[in-house]
Design an enzyme around this catalytic site. Structure first.
Site, PDB file in Angstrom:
ATOM      1  N   CYS A 153      -8.027 -43.134  14.188  1.00 15.34           N
ATOM      2  CA  CYS A 153      -8.876 -44.184  13.614  1.00 15.34           C
ATOM      3  C   CYS A 153      -8.699 -44.302  12.096  1.00 15.34           C
ATOM      4  CB  CYS A 153     -10.327 -43.923  13.988  1.00 15.34           C
ATOM      5  SG  CYS A 153     -10.842 -42.206  13.774  1.00 15.34           S
TER       6      CYS A 153
HETATM    7  N1  LIG Z   1     -14.281 -41.733  18.930  1.00 10.10           N
HETATM    8  C1  LIG Z   1     -13.356 -42.340  18.203  1.00 10.10           C
HETATM    9  O1  LIG Z   1     -13.679 -43.221  17.364  1.00 10.10           O
HETATM   10  C2  LIG Z   1     -11.917 -41.989  18.352  1.00 10.10           C
HETATM   11  C3  LIG Z   1     -11.486 -41.001  19.212  1.00 10.10           C
HETATM   12  N2  LIG Z   1     -10.152 -40.712  19.319  1.00 10.10           N
HETATM   13  C4  LIG Z   1      -9.689 -39.673  20.227  1.00 10.10           C
HETATM   14  O2  LIG Z   1      -9.921 -40.104  21.566  1.00 10.10           O
HETATM   15  C5  LIG Z   1     -10.238 -38.973  22.387  1.00 10.10           C
HETATM   16  C6  LIG Z   1     -11.591 -39.223  23.041  1.00 10.10           C
HETATM   17  O3  LIG Z   1     -12.561 -39.318  22.012  1.00 10.10           O
HETATM   18  P1  LIG Z   1     -14.079 -39.701  22.285  1.00 10.10           P
HETATM   19  O4  LIG Z   1     -14.166 -40.798  23.269  1.00 10.10           O
HETATM   20  O5  LIG Z   1     -14.682 -39.861  20.953  1.00 10.10           O
HETATM   21  O6  LIG Z   1     -14.607 -38.343  22.941  1.00 10.10           O
HETATM   22  P2  LIG Z   1     -15.971 -38.017  23.691  1.00 10.10           P
HETATM   23  O7  LIG Z   1     -16.338 -36.642  23.286  1.00 10.10           O
HETATM   24  O8  LIG Z   1     -16.954 -39.110  23.511  1.00 10.10           O
HETATM   25  O9  LIG Z   1     -15.521 -38.006  25.216  1.00 10.10           O
HETATM   26  C7  LIG Z   1     -14.630 -37.063  25.717  1.00 10.10           C
HETATM   27  C8  LIG Z   1     -14.335 -37.288  27.187  1.00 10.10           C
HETATM   28  O10 LIG Z   1     -13.515 -36.203  27.616  1.00 10.10           O
HETATM   29  C9  LIG Z   1     -14.121 -35.506  28.714  1.00 10.10           C
HETATM   30  N3  LIG Z   1     -13.892 -34.076  28.527  1.00 10.10           N
HETATM   31  C10 LIG Z   1     -14.493 -33.274  27.623  1.00 10.10           C
HETATM   32  N4  LIG Z   1     -13.968 -32.024  27.695  1.00 10.10           N
HETATM   33  C11 LIG Z   1     -13.038 -32.067  28.660  1.00 10.10           C
HETATM   34  C12 LIG Z   1     -12.158 -31.102  29.222  1.00 10.10           C
HETATM   35  N5  LIG Z   1     -12.115 -29.849  28.787  1.00 10.10           N
HETATM   36  N6  LIG Z   1     -11.343 -31.505  30.209  1.00 10.10           N
HETATM   37  C13 LIG Z   1     -11.365 -32.764  30.665  1.00 10.10           C
HETATM   38  N7  LIG Z   1     -12.181 -33.722  30.187  1.00 10.10           N
HETATM   39  C14 LIG Z   1     -12.996 -33.357  29.195  1.00 10.10           C
HETATM   40  C15 LIG Z   1     -15.569 -35.877  28.662  1.00 10.10           C
HETATM   41  O11 LIG Z   1     -16.027 -35.839  30.000  1.00 10.10           O
HETATM   42  P3  LIG Z   1     -17.407 -35.225  30.446  1.00 10.10           P
HETATM   43  O12 LIG Z   1     -18.424 -36.284  30.130  1.00 10.10           O
HETATM   44  O13 LIG Z   1     -17.200 -35.017  31.879  1.00 10.10           O
HETATM   45  O14 LIG Z   1     -17.579 -33.966  29.632  1.00 10.10           O
HETATM   46  C16 LIG Z   1     -15.531 -37.305  28.111  1.00 10.10           C
HETATM   47  O15 LIG Z   1     -15.264 -38.225  29.144  1.00 10.10           O
HETATM   48  C17 LIG Z   1     -10.231 -37.763  21.457  1.00 10.10           C
HETATM   49  O16 LIG Z   1      -8.994 -37.129  21.549  1.00 10.10           O
HETATM   50  C18 LIG Z   1     -10.450 -38.371  20.081  1.00 10.10           C
HETATM   51  O17 LIG Z   1      -9.927 -37.564  19.081  1.00 10.10           O
HETATM   52  C19 LIG Z   1      -9.209 -41.412  18.620  1.00 10.10           C
HETATM   53  C20 LIG Z   1      -9.573 -42.409  17.772  1.00 10.10           C
HETATM   54  C21 LIG Z   1     -10.956 -42.738  17.529  1.00 10.10           C
HETATM   55  C1  LIG Z   2     -16.305 -39.071  12.403  1.00 13.67           C
HETATM   56  C2  LIG Z   2     -15.338 -38.074  12.958  1.00 13.67           C
HETATM   57  O1  LIG Z   2     -15.667 -36.925  13.149  1.00 13.67           O
HETATM   58  N1  LIG Z   2     -14.130 -38.525  13.229  1.00 13.67           N
HETATM   59  C3  LIG Z   2     -13.106 -37.690  13.773  1.00 13.67           C
HETATM   60  C4  LIG Z   2     -11.960 -38.556  14.184  1.00 13.67           C
HETATM   61  C5  LIG Z   2     -11.417 -37.998  15.450  1.00 13.67           C
HETATM   62  C6  LIG Z   2     -10.125 -38.558  15.816  1.00 13.67           C
HETATM   63  O2  LIG Z   2      -9.875 -39.722  15.774  1.00 13.67           O
HETATM   64  O3  LIG Z   2      -9.317 -37.615  16.197  1.00 13.67           O
HETATM   65  P1  LIG Z   2      -7.795 -37.679  16.522  1.00 13.67           P
HETATM   66  O4  LIG Z   2      -7.159 -36.778  15.570  1.00 13.67           O
HETATM   67  O5  LIG Z   2      -7.678 -37.272  17.910  1.00 13.67           O
HETATM   68  O6  LIG Z   2      -7.380 -39.086  16.340  1.00 13.67           O
HETATM   69  C7  LIG Z   2     -12.603 -36.651  12.766  1.00 13.67           C
HETATM   70  O7  LIG Z   2     -12.690 -36.887  11.572  1.00 13.67           O
HETATM   71  O8  LIG Z   2     -12.017 -35.669  13.214  1.00 13.67           O
END
Ligand SMILES: NC(=O)C1=CN([C@@H]2O[C@H](COP(=O)(O)OP(=O)(O)OC[C@H]3O[C@@H](n4cnc5c(N)ncnc54)[C@H](OP(=O)(O)O)[C@@H]3O)[C@@H](O)[C@H]2O)C=CC1
Ligand SMILES: CC(=O)N[C@@H](CCC(=O)OP(=O)(O)O)C(=O)O
Length: 346
Positions: A153
């Site tokens: 992000c």
């Molecule tokens: N949030 C953001 O703005 C952004 C996120 N990302 C990346 O996207 C990915 C998802 O982020 P985000 O949606 O924020 O994460 P969340 O923590 O909101 O959701 C994580 C998901 O992964 C599942 N999960 C957690 N632990 C495990 C495990 N050990 N094995 C399998 N499934 C698991 C959870 O399921 P359950 O509910 O069953 O625990 C849930 O569905 C991350 O890698 C993050 O770094 C990238 C860019 C931006």
């Molecule tokens: C607010 C906040 O905590 N943001 C996360 C962004 C996570 C993320 O995007 O992680 P990836 O490296 O998987 O892309 C952080 O700074 O780590």
């Protein structure tokens, strides 16, 4: 008979990025959502778990299984925590499925990944096969990719702000560029953490992971110009949005109009990158819930500093939106399908 719609699945359906993907896919005219998985099967329906999707009766979340996913989908989005996500994405890719991984697990070379993320890298063949999915700069590669590493992000906001300058002498090897970036709290994911509780978060503001943020090598790699990036990341008490203020010290004479024209030209035909009139600043609220990136420029000729302001929604252009934009390319859909919403604003 018409062409059947490609089938897509979301792994990590109960997380913020996974849920945002579902919200977008429900509005997509040219794909069908056929598989939802999480870390475990849920007995209640998806609609019963999440009020904003209460109308989704009878849709359930399965425990992830490679074979079930492969049978149900033509393409899978994997949105699991770093360390787990790339492993699952690689397993699906090895099984022959086209995959977009939203985590940072496949974006960097193995040694760099291990140094910044601290996890064991995913197998080398998957790392090597993954195409870095910053849509605007890799359309052809993404369209034919089997495996896409969706950008981070903060990295998306920063790289879109800097890319138009990549081959310009304004960016000089060894001269640092400062990226002062703030994120809404959904960027930290849905799992409970003390610092994300209301009482800890509200009325406060501070930098985190200073000098250690995992998006530093990603931004440097995407620019490929040996420009050191100094990234300061901060948590904003808003739900969604990233605001990146980028500062570039000028060491040569620069024509303001020529720099601005570079931005206009680079993004002239881009459906999701909007360059504001010179001197105007973007707002997070104007992109919340959308796949847009808004960019504003101000050049201080006396102090010799160029300021570039870049805003995105972390869950859209920073995660699910860009992933869907990439999937549209991979599945030969219209690039903007499912992504046409304007911000709520008020
Ligand atoms: N949030 C953001 O703005 C952004 C996120 N990302 C990346 O996207 C990915 C998802 O982020 P985000 O949606 O924020 O994460 P969340 O923590 O909101 O959701 C994580 C998901 O992964 C599942 N999960 C957690 N632990 C495990 C495990 N050990 N094995 C399998 N499934 C698991 C959870 O399921 P359950 O509910 O069953 O625990 C849930 O569905 C991350 O890698 C993050 O770094 C990238 C860019 C931006
Ligand atoms: C607010 C906040 O905590 N943001 C996360 C962004 C996570 C993320 O995007 O992680 P990836 O490296 O998987 O892309 C952080 O700074 O780590």
């Amino acid at each position: 008979m018409g062409e059947s719609k490609p089938r897509v699945g979301v792994i990590g359906a109960t997380g913020y990025s996974g849920m945002e993907l579902i919200r977008l896919l429900l509005l997509h005219p040219n794909v069908q959502l056929t598989y939802l998985a999480g870390s475990r099967a849920r007995s209640e329906s998806f609609g019963a778990m999440f009020l904003h999707l209460a109308h989704l009766e009878g849709v359930s979340v399965e425990a992830f299984d490679v074979e079930a996913c492969k049978q149900a989908c033509d393409l899978a989005f994997v949105a699991l925590p770093s360390g787990e996500s790339g492993r699952v994405a690689a397993a699906l890719w090895s099984a022959g499925l086209r995959v977009i991984d939203l985590s940072g697990d496949l974006r960097l070379p193995a040694d760099v990944y291990q140094a910044w993320y601290g996890h064991t890298p995913v197998e080398t063949s998957a790392q090597a096969a993954a195409v870095y999915g910053l849509t605007e700069f890799a359309r052809d590669e993404i369209a034919s990719a089997q495996l896409v590493a969706n950008p981070g992000c903060y990295a998306t906001a920063a790289v879109l702000a800097l890319k138009p300058l990549q081959d310009h002498p304004i960016l000089q090897a060894g001269i640092p560029v400062i990226v002062d970036a703030k994120s809404g709290v959904t960027g930290a994911g849905r799992s409970a953490k003390t610092h994300l509780q209301f009482a800890e978060l509200t009325d406060d503001f501070y930098p985190y992971k200073v000098g250690k943020h995992q998006h530093v090598p990603e931004i440097e790699q995407a620019l490929g110009a040996e420009v050191p990036i100094v990234l300061t990341t901060q948590l904003l008490p808003v739900s969604r949005g990233i605001f990146a203020s980028v500062y570039i010290t000028l060491t040569t004479e620069v024509d303001r109009e020529a720099i601005y024209q570079r931005y206009l030209e680079t993004y002239a035909n881009e459906p999701f990158v909007h360059v504001l009139p010179y001197g105007e600043v973007p707002h997070i609220k104007a992109v919340q819930g959308t796949n847009f990136c808004h960019i504003g420029l101000v050049l201080d000729e006396q102090k010799k500093v160029l300021q570039v302001f870049s805003v995105i929604d972390n869950l859209q252009k920073g995660a699910a939106g860009q992933a869907l934009q990439n999937a549209n390319l991979m599945l030969r859909r219209n690039e903007t399908d499912g992504l046409n919403a304007a911000a709520l604003w008020m």
